[in-house]
Design a protein around this motif. Structure first.
Motif, PDB file in Angstrom:
ATOM      1  N   CYS A  69       0.838  -1.129  -0.140  1.00  0.00           N
ATOM      2  CA  CYS A  69      -0.008   0.004  -0.070  1.00  0.00           C
ATOM      3  C   CYS A  69       0.874   1.245   0.131  1.00  0.00           C
ATOM      4  O   CYS A  69       1.923   1.283   0.465  1.00  0.00           O
ATOM      5  CB  CYS A  69      -0.995   0.089   1.212  1.00  0.00           C
ATOM      6  N   ARG A  70       0.147   2.227  -0.295  1.00  0.00           N
ATOM      7  CA  ARG A  70       0.894   3.656  -0.098  1.00  0.00           C
ATOM      8  C   ARG A  70       0.590   4.324   0.975  1.00  0.00           C
ATOM      9  O   ARG A  70      -0.626   4.334   1.509  1.00  0.00           O
ATOM     10  CB  ARG A  70       0.501   4.567  -1.524  1.00  0.00           C
ATOM     11  N   GLY A  71       1.401   4.788   1.587  1.00  0.00           N
ATOM     12  CA  GLY A  71       1.216   5.596   3.056  1.00  0.00           C
ATOM     13  C   GLY A  71       1.494   7.143   2.576  1.00  0.00           C
ATOM     14  O   GLY A  71       2.808   7.557   2.206  1.00  0.00           O
ATOM     15  N   GLU A  72       0.460   7.999   3.142  1.00  0.00           N
ATOM     16  CA  GLU A  72       0.650   9.454   3.239  1.00  0.00           C
ATOM     17  C   GLU A  72       0.315   9.902   4.393  1.00  0.00           C
ATOM     18  O   GLU A  72       0.129   9.199   5.686  1.00  0.00           O
ATOM     19  CB  GLU A  72      -0.023  10.112   2.032  1.00  0.00           C
ATOM     20  N   GLY A  73       0.439  11.102   4.522  1.00  0.00           N
ATOM     21  CA  GLY A  73       0.383  11.790   5.977  1.00  0.00           C
ATOM     22  C   GLY A  73       1.459  11.538   6.854  1.00  0.00           C
ATOM     23  O   GLY A  73       2.600  11.983   6.455  1.00  0.00           O
ATOM     24  N   ALA A  74       1.163  10.959   7.887  1.00  0.00           N
ATOM     25  CA  ALA A  74       2.257  10.261   8.607  1.00  0.00           C
ATOM     26  C   ALA A  74       2.679   8.864   8.564  1.00  0.00           C
ATOM     27  O   ALA A  74       3.491   8.377   9.200  1.00  0.00           O
ATOM     28  CB  ALA A  74       2.054  10.733  10.156  1.00  0.00           C
ATOM     29  N   GLY A  75       2.314   8.474   7.319  1.00  0.00           N
ATOM     30  CA  GLY A  75       2.359   7.184   6.737  1.00  0.00           C
ATOM     31  C   GLY A  75       1.116   6.426   7.227  1.00  0.00           C
ATOM     32  O   GLY A  75       1.133   5.226   6.848  1.00  0.00           O
ATOM     33  N   ASP A  76       0.153   6.913   7.873  1.00  0.00           N
ATOM     34  CA  ASP A  76      -1.080   6.160   8.215  1.00  0.00           C
ATOM     35  C   ASP A  76      -2.191   6.295   7.351  1.00  0.00           C
ATOM     36  O   ASP A  76      -3.322   5.951   7.760  1.00  0.00           O
ATOM     37  CB  ASP A  76      -1.224   6.522   9.658  1.00  0.00           C
ATOM     38  N   GLU A  77      -2.203   7.379   6.271  1.00  0.00           N
ATOM     39  CA  GLU A  77      -3.322   7.375   5.515  1.00  0.00           C
ATOM     40  C   GLU A  77      -3.120   6.514   4.285  1.00  0.00           C
ATOM     41  O   GLU A  77      -2.134   6.913   3.326  1.00  0.00           O
ATOM     42  CB  GLU A  77      -3.292   8.844   4.811  1.00  0.00           C
ATOM     43  N   LEU A  78      -3.651   5.324   4.172  1.00  0.00           N
ATOM     44  CA  LEU A  78      -3.168   4.115   3.193  1.00  0.00           C
ATOM     45  C   LEU A  78      -4.105   3.997   2.028  1.00  0.00           C
ATOM     46  O   LEU A  78      -5.453   4.511   2.048  1.00  0.00           O
ATOM     47  CB  LEU A  78      -3.267   3.079   4.008  1.00  0.00           C
ATOM     48  N   ALA A  79      -3.834   3.607   1.163  1.00  0.00           N
ATOM     49  CA  ALA A  79      -4.234   3.302  -0.123  1.00  0.00           C
ATOM     50  C   ALA A  79      -3.673   2.052  -0.802  1.00  0.00           C
ATOM     51  O   ALA A  79      -2.475   1.904  -0.861  1.00  0.00           O
ATOM     52  CB  ALA A  79      -4.475   4.309  -1.290  1.00  0.00           C
TER      53      ALA A  79
END
Length: 273
Positions: A151-161
């Motif tokens: 998965c791809r993590g954004e934000g602090a790494g905790d917004e996942l797709a």
């Protein structure tokens, strides 16, 4: 004939890899803004659980001595947090087989906590949504480790797709020089330069590699060694280090590299989920 009742649950805590890790800046809450691609191995730590009146944790395995089995341990915190969130009036006797190095950039503690959430959700028969509420309270990597899928993590790494990185089943070798490296120290040494967005993990980077290398110079030796191995197609440091990994063209090439790994370094020959 009565069906046997399951009295012992088991859950794998897969090793986590950051195929790429871009640090883009700071979030309003002070955490670092990240863009990363998480991948997970088929091997890692192992957690067992049995019904009990109280929560308890026993740690075994080659890296057990480096961990506290009390209330500060992430597994214990995950179990206590889940029990409180779901208002469960039961306990669990948990046993963690600690096979992954501690403070090594492959999500060991986060993966263990996530495994505890999955195991206890099943053992206590509660809604998995409770685990999703507790996971981000334990650390930025725990939601991804709870998912344990690429998965791809954004934000602090905790917004996942979820993403298809085209690496499922790939042969991979993890190598750690047996030097613990605190995540906070590495982030603190990051210079604050935004190198740009993460478009493709193969052409991306790990922005924590340079500060980690300055603190633990042997990381450079590990990476150079991995890149020289026959059949190695890609090599990078994972997370905040000091574990590095290489993807191999074949399992035979990976096994040959594993056999040649210097004895003073820890290694794990595995595949990606």
């Amino acid at each position: 004939m009565k069906k046997a009742v399951l009295t012992r649950w088991s859950e794998i805590a897969p090793a986590k890899l950051n195929l790429a890790l871009h640090v883009r800046g700071k979030l309003p809450d002070g955490r670092h803004a990240l863009e990363t691609i998480f991948a997970f191995c088929t091997d890692g730590d192992r957690l067992w659980g049995e019904p009990a009146d109280e929560l308890s944790l026993t740690i075994t395995g080659p890296f057990a001595a480096m961990l506290d089995d009390g209330g500060l341990n992430l597994v214990h915190r995950a179990a206590a947090g889940l029990a409180a969130e779901a208002r469960v009036g039961r306990g669990a006797a948990l046993t963690l087989d600690k096979r992954l190095p501690v403070a090594s950039g492959i999500g060991g503690g986060s993966a263990d906590a996530a495994a505890a959430l999955r195991l206890l959700t099943s053992m206590w028969g509660i809604d998995p949504a409770f685990a999703s509420v507790v996971a981000p309270q334990l650390g930025s990597d725990v939601p991804a480790c709870l998912l344990s899928m690429t998965c791809r993590g954004e934000g602090a790494g905790d917004e996942l797709a979820l993403v298809d990185a085209g690496i499922s089943g790939a042969a991979v070798l993890l190598v750690n020089p047996r030097v613990p490296l605190a995540t906070g120290d590495v982030f603190a040494a990051w210079k604050g330069n935004d190198g740009g967005p993460l478009i493709d993990w193969r052409t991306g980077r790990n922005d924590l590699e340079k500060p980690a290398h300055k603190q633990v110079p042997v990381i450079g030796r590990v990476l150079d060694w991995l890149k020289r191995q026959p059949g190695a197609e890609f090599a990078r440091m994972s997370g905040s280090g000091a574990t590095c990994f290489a993807l191999f063209a074949t399992e035979d090439a990976r096994e040959a590299a594993a056999s040649a790994c210097p004895a003073e370094w820890w290694h794990l020959a595995t595949t990606l989920r």
